[in-house]
Design an enzyme around this catalytic site. Structure first.
Site, PDB file in Angstrom:
ATOM      1  N   HIS A  25      38.590   7.854 -22.545  1.00 55.17           N
ATOM      2  CA  HIS A  25      37.198   8.032 -22.101  1.00 55.17           C
ATOM      3  C   HIS A  25      37.061   8.081 -20.575  1.00 55.17           C
ATOM      4  CE1 HIS A  25      35.591   7.684 -26.108  1.00 55.17           C
ATOM      5  NE2 HIS A  25      35.998   6.440 -26.279  1.00 55.17           N
ATOM      6  N   ASP A  61      41.812   9.537 -32.203  1.00 59.27           N
ATOM      7  CA  ASP A  61      40.860   8.429 -32.123  1.00 59.27           C
ATOM      8  C   ASP A  61      39.539   8.905 -32.732  1.00 59.27           C
ATOM      9  OD1 ASP A  61      40.539   5.710 -30.238  1.00 59.27           O
ATOM     10  OD2 ASP A  61      38.646   6.777 -30.584  1.00 59.27           O
ATOM     11  N   HIS A 102      36.618   8.354 -31.752  1.00 56.87           N
ATOM     12  CA  HIS A 102      35.689   8.768 -30.700  1.00 56.87           C
ATOM     13  C   HIS A 102      36.276   9.961 -29.944  1.00 56.87           C
ATOM     14  CE1 HIS A 102      35.096   4.361 -31.282  1.00 56.87           C
ATOM     15  NE2 HIS A 102      33.826   4.719 -31.283  1.00 56.87           N
ATOM     16  N   ASP A 118      40.850   3.865 -34.892  1.00 55.65           N
ATOM     17  CA  ASP A 118      39.517   3.426 -35.304  1.00 55.65           C
ATOM     18  C   ASP A 118      38.842   4.381 -36.286  1.00 55.65           C
ATOM     19  OD1 ASP A 118      39.430   5.225 -33.222  1.00 55.65           O
ATOM     20  OD2 ASP A 118      38.270   3.930 -31.877  1.00 55.65           O
TER      21      ASP A 118
HETATM   22 ZN   LIG Z   1      37.810   4.995 -30.280  1.00 55.97          ZN
END
Ligand SMILES: [Zn+2]
Length: 312
Positions: free
Chosen positions: A125, A162, A164, A246
């Site tokens: 991120h 991931d 996200h 995740d």
């Molecule tokens: Zn994540």
């Protein structure tokens, strides 16, 4: 030729405020899961600190300086609502990025066939000049650029599974035709980016959003239809995996329903592709994964595949 496990105790020195999901116990759970006899043949390596020159291939000097300036002498400094610095954070971040650089050096030298970096803070991120989403430095991109700049490779791929979207990785590689970035993510979900229409300046970004509730069948179908053909066309000489876990059905931060076997399947597909194009060179680095039991089991499944392929 085998598999390297790269980590460093400094990665436990990055501490988030109480109750934060990105916690020290994540790495402790992974370490415990990789203690068994079946993992005795991992080549265990301490991560070096990433050097400034390596970090500056992804972030401007002013950004690195601002992290150092904001480092607190005690307690925490909030960079945004969920990203924090503590006194040990910059050392941890340099070890995390340094681990990926080390993994690249080892696979390029032929010392190991592939590597897993058990590190934190995560990286995908972190944008060019903005820390966010628990991330400080773009670990995967720093590793990819090291392969390009220091080892003279022409094409690298970063695969991010991931749950996200890796908005930071996307930001860092948007204009870099040498790096294919392929990412599956739940959408809608934090950070809000990752639509299929986001393709990068050279069409080298492949975003595959998945709806909340999607499970292994949907993941495998999308990965097979969108990610693998793009990887095949790019013919990377090294694959870096942003290994977040995740998307597991037990993870508390999202709503996909993957299981250990789905992660292992994806890993095996990537390793097979790397066998065809990259002499098997795969360097994976930990991103998310917040249910400790699911994380430990998923990482064990991931490393098991790397070890099986490591002897190929
Ligand atoms: Zn994540």
């Amino acid at each position: 030729m085998t598999t390297a496990l790269i980590t460093h105790p400094d990665c436990l020195g990055h501490v988030n405020p109480p109750g934060h999901p990105e916690r020290v116990e994540r790495l402790q759970a992974i370490a415990a899961a990789l203690e068994g006899e079946e993992f005795a043949y991992l080549v265990r390596v301490e991560a070096p600190l990433a050097e400034d020159t390596q970090i500056l291939r992804a972030h401007p000097a002013g950004y690195l300086a601002s992290l150092a300036e904001r480092l607190p002498e005690r307690s925490f400094a909030a960079l945004d609502a969920d990203t924090f610095l503590c006194p040990g954070s910059l050392a941890a971040a340099r070890r995390a990025a340094g681990a990926v650089v080390q993994g690249v050096d080892m696979v390029m030298a032929g010392e190991v066939r592939n590597a897993f970096c058990a590190v934190r803070p995560p990286g995908h991120h972190a944008e060019t000049e903005t820390p966010m989403g628990f991330c400080l430095l773009g670990n995967a991109v720093i590793g990819a650029r090291h392969a390009l700049e220091a080892h003279g490779l022409a094409r690298v791929a970063i695969v991010d599974f991931d749950v996200h979207h890796g908005n930071g990785t996307q930001d860092l590689v948007w204009n870099d035709a040498r790096i294919l970035f392929a990412s599956t993510q739940q959408m809608p979900l934090y950070p809000g980016t990752g639509a299929a229409s986001e393709r990068g300046a050279h069409g080298q970004i492949v975003n595959v959003p998945l709806p909340p509730g999607a499970g292994g069948a949907e993941f495998r179908a999308a990965f097979g239809a969108k990610v693998l053909p793009a990887l095949e066309a790019h013919a990377p000489e090294l694959v870096v995996i942003s290994a977040g876990f995740d998307a597991h059905h037990r993870d508390p931060l999202a709503n996909l329903n993957l299981r250990e076997a789905d992660f292992a399947w994806g890993r095996a597909e990537i390793c097979a592709l790397a066998d065809r194009h990259a002499a098997g060179r795969v360097v994976s680095t930990l991103e998310g994964g917040y249910d400790l039991g699911a994380l430990a089991a998923s990482v064990a499944a991931h490393v098991r595949v790397l070890m099986e392929r490591g002897h190929g």
